[in-house]
Design a protein around this motif. Sequence first.
Motif, PDB file in Angstrom:
ATOM      1  N   MET A   1       0.834  -1.205   0.000  1.00 44.21           N
ATOM      2  CA  MET A   1       0.000   0.000   0.000  1.00 44.21           C
ATOM      3  C   MET A   1       0.869   1.254   0.000  1.00 44.21           C
ATOM      4  SD  MET A   1      -2.978  -0.806   2.790  1.00 44.21           S
ATOM      5  CE  MET A   1      -4.178  -2.113   2.573  1.00 44.21           C
TER       6      MET A   1
ATOM      7  N   ASN B   1       1.162   3.771  -3.195  1.00 45.70           N
ATOM      8  CA  ASN B   1       0.357   4.963  -2.935  1.00 45.70           C
ATOM      9  C   ASN B   1      -1.118   4.720  -3.213  1.00 45.70           C
ATOM     10  OD1 ASN B   1      -0.035   7.595  -2.080  1.00 45.70           O
ATOM     11  ND2 ASN B   1       0.149   8.432  -4.151  1.00 45.70           N
ATOM     12  N   THR B   2      -1.571   3.517  -2.922  1.00 46.14           N
ATOM     13  CA  THR B   2      -2.963   3.168  -3.167  1.00 46.14           C
ATOM     14  C   THR B   2      -3.313   1.939  -2.343  1.00 46.14           C
ATOM     15  OG1 THR B   2      -4.596   2.565  -4.875  1.00 46.14           O
ATOM     16  CG2 THR B   2      -2.376   1.684  -5.134  1.00 46.14           C
TER      17      THR B   2
ATOM     18  N   VAL C   1      -5.828   0.028  -3.776  1.00 47.76           N
ATOM     19  CA  VAL C   1      -6.493  -0.737  -4.827  1.00 47.76           C
ATOM     20  C   VAL C   1      -5.623  -1.945  -5.157  1.00 47.76           C
ATOM     21  CG1 VAL C   1      -7.429  -0.679  -7.165  1.00 47.76           C
ATOM     22  CG2 VAL C   1      -7.516   1.371  -5.735  1.00 47.76           C
TER      23      VAL C   1
ATOM     24  N   GLN D   1      -3.806  -2.527  -8.464  1.00 47.67           N
ATOM     25  CA  GLN D   1      -2.713  -1.598  -8.760  1.00 47.67           C
ATOM     26  C   GLN D   1      -1.471  -1.878  -7.929  1.00 47.67           C
ATOM     27  OE1 GLN D   1      -4.118   2.464  -8.523  1.00 47.67           O
ATOM     28  NE2 GLN D   1      -6.004   1.987  -9.614  1.00 47.67           N
ATOM     29  N   LEU D   2      -1.632  -2.368  -6.707  1.00 47.45           N
ATOM     30  CA  LEU D   2      -0.469  -2.557  -5.846  1.00 47.45           C
ATOM     31  C   LEU D   2       0.109  -3.962  -5.897  1.00 47.45           C
ATOM     32  CD1 LEU D   2      -1.437  -4.235  -3.075  1.00 47.45           C
ATOM     33  CD2 LEU D   2      -2.451  -2.037  -2.519  1.00 47.45           C
TER      34      LEU D   2
ATOM     35  N   SER E   1     -10.149  10.136  -1.666  1.00 46.14           N
ATOM     36  CA  SER E   1      -9.744  10.613  -2.988  1.00 46.14           C
ATOM     37  C   SER E   1      -8.408  11.350  -3.028  1.00 46.14           C
ATOM     38  CB  SER E   1     -10.839  11.521  -3.565  1.00 46.14           C
ATOM     39  OG  SER E   1     -11.068  12.621  -2.706  1.00 46.14           O
TER      40      SER E   1
ATOM     41  N   LEU F   1      -5.224   7.540  -0.524  1.00 49.68           N
ATOM     42  CA  LEU F   1      -5.117   6.107  -0.772  1.00 49.68           C
ATOM     43  C   LEU F   1      -6.226   5.544  -1.659  1.00 49.68           C
ATOM     44  CD1 LEU F   1      -4.070   5.085   2.845  1.00 49.68           C
ATOM     45  CD2 LEU F   1      -2.601   5.206   0.827  1.00 49.68           C
ATOM     46  N   CYS F   2      -7.229   6.337  -1.959  1.00 48.22           N
ATOM     47  CA  CYS F   2      -8.280   5.956  -2.927  1.00 48.22           C
ATOM     48  C   CYS F   2      -8.995   4.667  -2.538  1.00 48.22           C
ATOM     49  CB  CYS F   2      -7.697   5.832  -4.333  1.00 48.22           C
ATOM     50  SG  CYS F   2      -6.931   7.344  -4.940  1.00 48.22           S
TER      51      CYS F   2
ATOM     52  N   SER G   1     -11.348   0.583  -4.611  1.00 45.57           N
ATOM     53  CA  SER G   1     -11.040  -0.833  -4.411  1.00 45.57           C
ATOM     54  C   SER G   1     -12.103  -1.729  -5.041  1.00 45.57           C
ATOM     55  CB  SER G   1     -10.934  -1.136  -2.911  1.00 45.57           C
ATOM     56  OG  SER G   1      -9.926  -0.349  -2.328  1.00 45.57           O
TER      57      SER G   1
ATOM     58  N   LYS H   1       2.363  13.886  -0.046  1.00 48.13           N
ATOM     59  CA  LYS H   1       2.860  13.104  -1.179  1.00 48.13           C
ATOM     60  C   LYS H   1       4.343  12.785  -1.006  1.00 48.13           C
ATOM     61  CE  LYS H   1       3.080  13.018  -6.225  1.00 48.13           C
ATOM     62  NZ  LYS H   1       2.746  13.747  -7.483  1.00 48.13           N
TER      63      LYS H   1
END
Length: 477
Positions: A35, A39-40, A42, A45-46, A346, A349-350, A354, A450
């Motif tokens: 994670m 940077n997410t 989802v 994506q990770l 938003s 970590l969005c 997921s 960030k």
Amino acid sequence: MQLELFKSVGPSFFKQGVFGDKRLEKRGLQLVNSMLQGNTVVLNQLSNGQAELKAYSSLLRNRKVNPEDIIGSAISRCKDLVVGRHVLVINDTTQLNFERHCNYLDRHDEHLGPIGNNKDLGFFLHPGLVLDADQGLGLGFSYVKIWNRQYNSPDRYARNYQRLPIEKKESYRWIECGIASKQHLKRAGHITIIADRESDIYAEFVILPDEGTDLIIRSSQDRSLYGSDKRLYQELSESKCCGVYPLEIRANKKGKRKGRSSTMEVRFTPVKIQKPKGQSKSLADYVSLYAIEAKESSLTTPLGENPICWRLLTTHPVTNLKQAQKIITWYAMRWQIELLFGTLKSSGLCIEASELETGKGLKNLCLIAMQVALKINQLTQGREREDVGADTVFTKKEIVVLKAIQPQYEGRTDRQKNLYKPESLAWSAWIIARMGGWKSDLLQSKPGNKTMKIGLDKFNNICLGWYLKNTPTPETS
């Protein structure tokens, strides 16, 4: 063996044995670091390939991995950090919307249901975020409630909601947060519970306060006063202005508020709030509180705009301007829970992107991500805090790692060196920021979430390498 890196992600991330399975704990460790690296939260994506994606999905769905255990572990270390401190418990509710992924989800899933618009699929999250009252730094969580409503359940009118006992209403979470926080934070020097207007509940003022606990709640209604024909807001407006203070107001993104330098006028008065009709007979006929109004002066309010106005109710004694301003300052720290929600969703970590296929898995993921978000926020807020120890965020072993890698991120000049007090939070934040690409010169702005996030990616990869090297592989059952 204690999984030290879990604790590095946020105060009390996982404790040993929380899942009753070392393999699950090790997989959880890898998930958390993925994670941070990606940077997410989802999983698509990770994850590095289908095998890892499947492993993470299985972890979050596993019957041994439950929201209650993750919550309990999150609260555990916070208990140790509050000893002797005056702490603020900021509590609020946010909703997690997964309607965009409804094709993956089952509307009959017991862990999912309609959210605010009574249509979209998701669940609700209500944490008690603990801050040090003097330092304003997040320490962890004293309470977390995660729940969902059910489709086709009777509406508030069919249930005669107004006449239900407070314990059977969703709004009881505000009181429950206070009760649980008092239990979990027994070793704190003092507790002040802070919440926005939705928490303006008469029973809360009766049930929660005691010698070690106070409240600061933003008023949501013009309440009746006991033994008086006046109402609360009239009593406040007729009170003498005891002083003013400056406030920089940011412009509203939707253009409904202009940015400006404003002047806030402060009033306060002791009040007796009368018990509303329909309340339980066991509650007192009135509660004695102090009311504070911080209202923008007409001289700085733009034409056509309503003045900024906070009306606060508190059990703390307020007899002068200094005390009133302290209450206002503590209430203003409520923005930190909004920052936490923003990092979780938003702007960070969005979590709502997921695509897990079960509500339980999404709740587990959300609770893990919430603590990742807290760690990011802690470092950003602590980037100049030499009065706070790095051990508020990092473990002893991680501080050893920070010391070892510091020289490679320093330059020859003082401007390029870490001059903060060794082992302070500012010292550790400087190193993480440099790892995230911050140049540490006067021309560059201060590192934000960030940059801290990128630095944490690199740092946790170093720690992960150490962990994998020094931890035996669990035996196959």
